[in-house]
Scaffold this motif. Structure first.
Motif, mmCIF file in Angstrom:
data_model
loop_
_atom_site.group_PDB
_atom_site.id
_atom_site.type_symbol
_atom_site.label_atom_id
_atom_site.label_comp_id
_atom_site.label_asym_id
_atom_site.label_seq_id
_atom_site.Cartn_x
_atom_site.Cartn_y
_atom_site.Cartn_z
ATOM 1 N N ILE A 28 0.854 -1.201 0.000
ATOM 2 C CA ILE A 28 0.000 0.000 0.000
ATOM 3 C C ILE A 28 0.883 1.241 0.000
ATOM 4 O O ILE A 28 1.806 1.357 0.825
ATOM 5 C CB ILE A 28 -0.924 0.024 1.234
ATOM 6 C CG1 ILE A 28 -1.754 -1.267 1.305
ATOM 7 C CG2 ILE A 28 -1.834 1.241 1.201
ATOM 8 C CD1 ILE A 28 -1.475 -2.096 2.523
ATOM 9 N N ARG A 29 0.583 2.177 -0.900
ATOM 10 C CA ARG A 29 1.375 3.400 -1.009
ATOM 11 C C ARG A 29 0.487 4.630 -0.824
ATOM 12 O O ARG A 29 -0.122 5.122 -1.762
ATOM 13 C CB ARG A 29 2.052 3.427 -2.376
ATOM 14 C CG ARG A 29 2.777 4.731 -2.747
ATOM 15 C CD ARG A 29 3.810 5.193 -1.754
ATOM 16 N NE ARG A 29 4.834 4.211 -1.504
ATOM 17 C CZ ARG A 29 5.917 4.014 -2.252
ATOM 18 N NH1 ARG A 29 6.118 4.714 -3.338
ATOM 19 N NH2 ARG A 29 6.815 3.116 -1.889
ATOM 20 N N PRO A 30 0.365 5.147 0.412
ATOM 21 C CA PRO A 30 -0.308 6.430 0.619
ATOM 22 C C PRO A 30 0.673 7.578 0.318
ATOM 23 O O PRO A 30 1.848 7.520 0.720
ATOM 24 C CB PRO A 30 -0.664 6.418 2.112
ATOM 25 C CG PRO A 30 -0.264 5.050 2.612
ATOM 26 C CD PRO A 30 0.750 4.523 1.677
ATOM 27 N N ILE A 31 0.184 8.593 -0.378
ATOM 28 C CA ILE A 31 0.996 9.764 -0.704
ATOM 29 C C ILE A 31 0.216 11.021 -0.311
ATOM 30 O O ILE A 31 -0.948 11.177 -0.690
ATOM 31 C CB ILE A 31 1.315 9.829 -2.212
ATOM 32 C CG1 ILE A 31 1.970 8.527 -2.691
ATOM 33 C CG2 ILE A 31 2.228 11.013 -2.520
ATOM 34 C CD1 ILE A 31 2.119 8.445 -4.196
ATOM 35 N N VAL A 32 0.853 11.888 0.446
ATOM 36 C CA VAL A 32 0.263 13.174 0.818
ATOM 37 C C VAL A 32 1.144 14.249 0.189
ATOM 38 O O VAL A 32 2.331 14.339 0.490
ATOM 39 C CB VAL A 32 0.199 13.348 2.346
ATOM 40 C CG1 VAL A 32 -0.470 14.664 2.705
ATOM 41 C CG2 VAL A 32 -0.527 12.165 2.997
ATOM 42 N N PHE A 33 0.565 15.049 -0.703
ATOM 43 C CA PHE A 33 1.387 15.931 -1.534
ATOM 44 C C PHE A 33 0.916 17.380 -1.477
ATOM 45 O O PHE A 33 -0.269 17.665 -1.357
ATOM 46 C CB PHE A 33 1.370 15.444 -2.988
ATOM 47 C CG PHE A 33 0.001 15.324 -3.600
ATOM 48 C CD1 PHE A 33 -0.538 16.358 -4.340
ATOM 49 C CD2 PHE A 33 -0.749 14.161 -3.440
ATOM 50 C CE1 PHE A 33 -1.800 16.254 -4.915
ATOM 51 C CE2 PHE A 33 -2.011 14.036 -4.004
ATOM 52 C CZ PHE A 33 -2.542 15.087 -4.744
ATOM 53 N N ARG A 34 1.879 18.287 -1.560
ATOM 54 C CA ARG A 34 1.558 19.701 -1.656
ATOM 55 C C ARG A 34 0.978 19.964 -3.046
ATOM 56 O O ARG A 34 1.597 19.644 -4.051
ATOM 57 C CB ARG A 34 2.801 20.549 -1.394
ATOM 58 C CG ARG A 34 3.247 20.493 0.076
ATOM 59 C CD ARG A 34 4.543 21.284 0.316
ATOM 60 N NE ARG A 34 4.364 22.699 0.060
ATOM 61 C CZ ARG A 34 4.045 23.610 0.984
ATOM 62 N NH1 ARG A 34 3.846 23.242 2.248
ATOM 63 N NH2 ARG A 34 3.923 24.880 0.678
ATOM 64 N N SER A 35 -0.220 20.531 -3.095
ATOM 65 C CA SER A 35 -1.001 20.548 -4.334
ATOM 66 C C SER A 35 -1.071 21.909 -5.015
ATOM 67 O O SER A 35 -1.764 22.064 -6.033
ATOM 68 C CB SER A 35 -2.424 20.057 -4.050
ATOM 69 O OG SER A 35 -3.041 20.849 -3.040
ATOM 70 N N GLN A 36 -0.378 22.912 -4.472
ATOM 71 C CA GLN A 36 -0.327 24.214 -5.143
ATOM 72 C C GLN A 36 0.227 24.044 -6.559
ATOM 73 O O GLN A 36 1.220 23.352 -6.765
ATOM 74 C CB GLN A 36 0.569 25.175 -4.358
ATOM 75 C CG GLN A 36 0.860 26.506 -5.023
ATOM 76 C CD GLN A 36 -0.351 27.398 -5.105
ATOM 77 O OE1 GLN A 36 -1.198 27.338 -4.233
ATOM 78 N NE2 GLN A 36 -0.440 28.219 -6.139
ATOM 79 N N LYS A 37 -0.412 24.668 -7.545
ATOM 80 C CA LYS A 37 0.021 24.520 -8.930
ATOM 81 C C LYS A 37 0.907 25.682 -9.357
ATOM 82 O O LYS A 37 0.728 26.820 -8.921
ATOM 83 C CB LYS A 37 -1.193 24.421 -9.857
ATOM 84 C CG LYS A 37 -2.009 23.168 -9.659
ATOM 85 C CD LYS A 37 -3.198 23.123 -10.607
ATOM 86 C CE LYS A 37 -4.016 21.845 -10.384
ATOM 87 N NZ LYS A 37 -5.214 21.807 -11.271
ATOM 88 N N GLY A 38 1.873 25.369 -10.199
ATOM 89 C CA GLY A 38 2.740 26.395 -10.759
ATOM 90 C C GLY A 38 4.119 26.404 -10.138
ATOM 91 O O GLY A 38 4.421 25.658 -9.202
ATOM 92 N N VAL A 39 4.967 27.279 -10.652
ATOM 93 C CA VAL A 39 6.348 27.392 -10.202
ATOM 94 C C VAL A 39 6.405 28.182 -8.901
ATOM 95 O O VAL A 39 5.688 29.158 -8.727
ATOM 96 C CB VAL A 39 7.215 28.071 -11.281
ATOM 97 C CG1 VAL A 39 8.637 28.267 -10.783
ATOM 98 C CG2 VAL A 39 7.203 27.252 -12.564
ATOM 99 N N GLY A 40 7.264 27.757 -7.998
ATOM 100 C CA GLY A 40 7.419 28.440 -6.723
ATOM 101 C C GLY A 40 7.466 27.436 -5.590
ATOM 102 O O GLY A 40 6.455 26.794 -5.290
#
Length: 297
Positions: free
Chosen positions: A95-107
């Motif tokens: 099982i692979r849970p992933i929690v990711f920062r979802s802001q789009k774009g460069v920065g």
């Protein structure tokens, strides 16, 4: 695998449409776990191995990325259970849970919300591997950032594994930035010397592995073996009686060779094999006093 979970929805894997513009994709700012559920044909269900420990480490990892991961332990397990039942792979399951920062774009440091995605993958049971290993040039930092699971950290694992492969070996062994043994490319490391069990301390930069922790607990409590966490130069591996590796997905595997040193893997009194057999008994639910390590799904 037919389905995965993303942000509250169970959906077909071909409909997963997380954008390549999200911060995590561009900068490696995601936290993840590697978990395992063991399938019992006799009981017709899966048993999730130490989910509380994995959840706790995931919370630590997300906190390092300034993510306030709000999903509760019970909800976390419920989502995993639903996903495993929907996929219905009647095998052991990774099982692979992933929690990711979802802001789009460069920065890199823009304020960001987060997303959660979980996928599973069946892992048919297989025998332990016997690896030919070498020391590699990559070094594990010792500031604590590599003690958790962040996607960006695993570029180092990729480079170390690629170097080992290019040298004609199976697995790379990394040292810390100050020259002590740390871990293998994607596994924790133990060695046996004089009937005692040794493993690099977390001060040497290895992952704070859940299977590593389980091996230490079982060796001490069940086999009466003294386990010593410390700082060890590479020469200690070459002088050891046995060297073995462990990880959630991989289980316990053995070093057949490190550089030019070859190990005898036919020893019937092998401590590594005793630990492997004991861990297998625990994950199969055959040791009642560790039943709380398994959560039925």
């Amino acid at each position: 695998m037919k389905y995965l979970y993303t942000d509250g929805r169970y959906q077909s894997i071909d409909k997963n449409n997380v954008s390549t513009m999200v911060q995590a994709f561009n900068y490696g700012t995601a936290a993840f776990e590697g978990m395992k559920a063991f399938y019992s044909k006799e009981r017709g269900k899966w048993f999730l191995f130490r989910p509380d420990e994995h959840y706790r480490r995931l919370k630590q990892s997300t906190a390092m990325l300034d993510i306030n991961f709000e999903m509760s332990l019970d909800e976390f397990i419920s989502v995993i259970a639903t996903l495993i039942r929907k996929n219905n792979d009647q095998n052991d399951v990774y099982i692979r849970p992933i929690v990711f920062r979802s802001q789009k774009g460069v920065g890199l440091v823009k304020p960001s919300a987060y997303g959660v995605s979980i996928f599973t993958q069946p892992i048919p049971h297989s025998s332990a591997n016997e690896y030919r290993c070498c020391l590699v040039s990559q070094r594990r930092p010792t500031d604590g950032t590599y003690g958790v699971k962040l996607t960006g950290n695993y570029v180092l694992s990729f480079f170390s594994q690629r170097e080992a492969t290019n040298k004609g070996y199976d697995i790379g062994i990394l040292l810390s930035t100050n020259g002590y043994v740390s871990e293998a490319s994607v596994m924790n490391l133990f060695f046996v010397d004089g009937g005692k069990l040794f493993t690099p301390s977390l001060a040497c930069g290895p992952l704070a592995g859940i299977t590593r922790k389980s091996v230490i607990q079982l060796a001490t409590a069940e086999l009466g073996i003294r386990v010593i966490e410390g700082k060890y130069r590479p020469a200690r591996l070459l002088e050891a009686d046995e060297v073995f590796f462990c990880g959630t997905g991989s289980g316990i595997n053995y070093a057949r060779q490190i550089e030019k040193r070859r190990f005898n893997l036919t020893n019937v009194n092998s401590i590594a094999r005793k630990i492997s057999e004991l861990l297998a008994a625990v994950t199969q639910g055959r040791v009642n006093r560790y039943s709380d390590w398994l959560r039925p799904l």
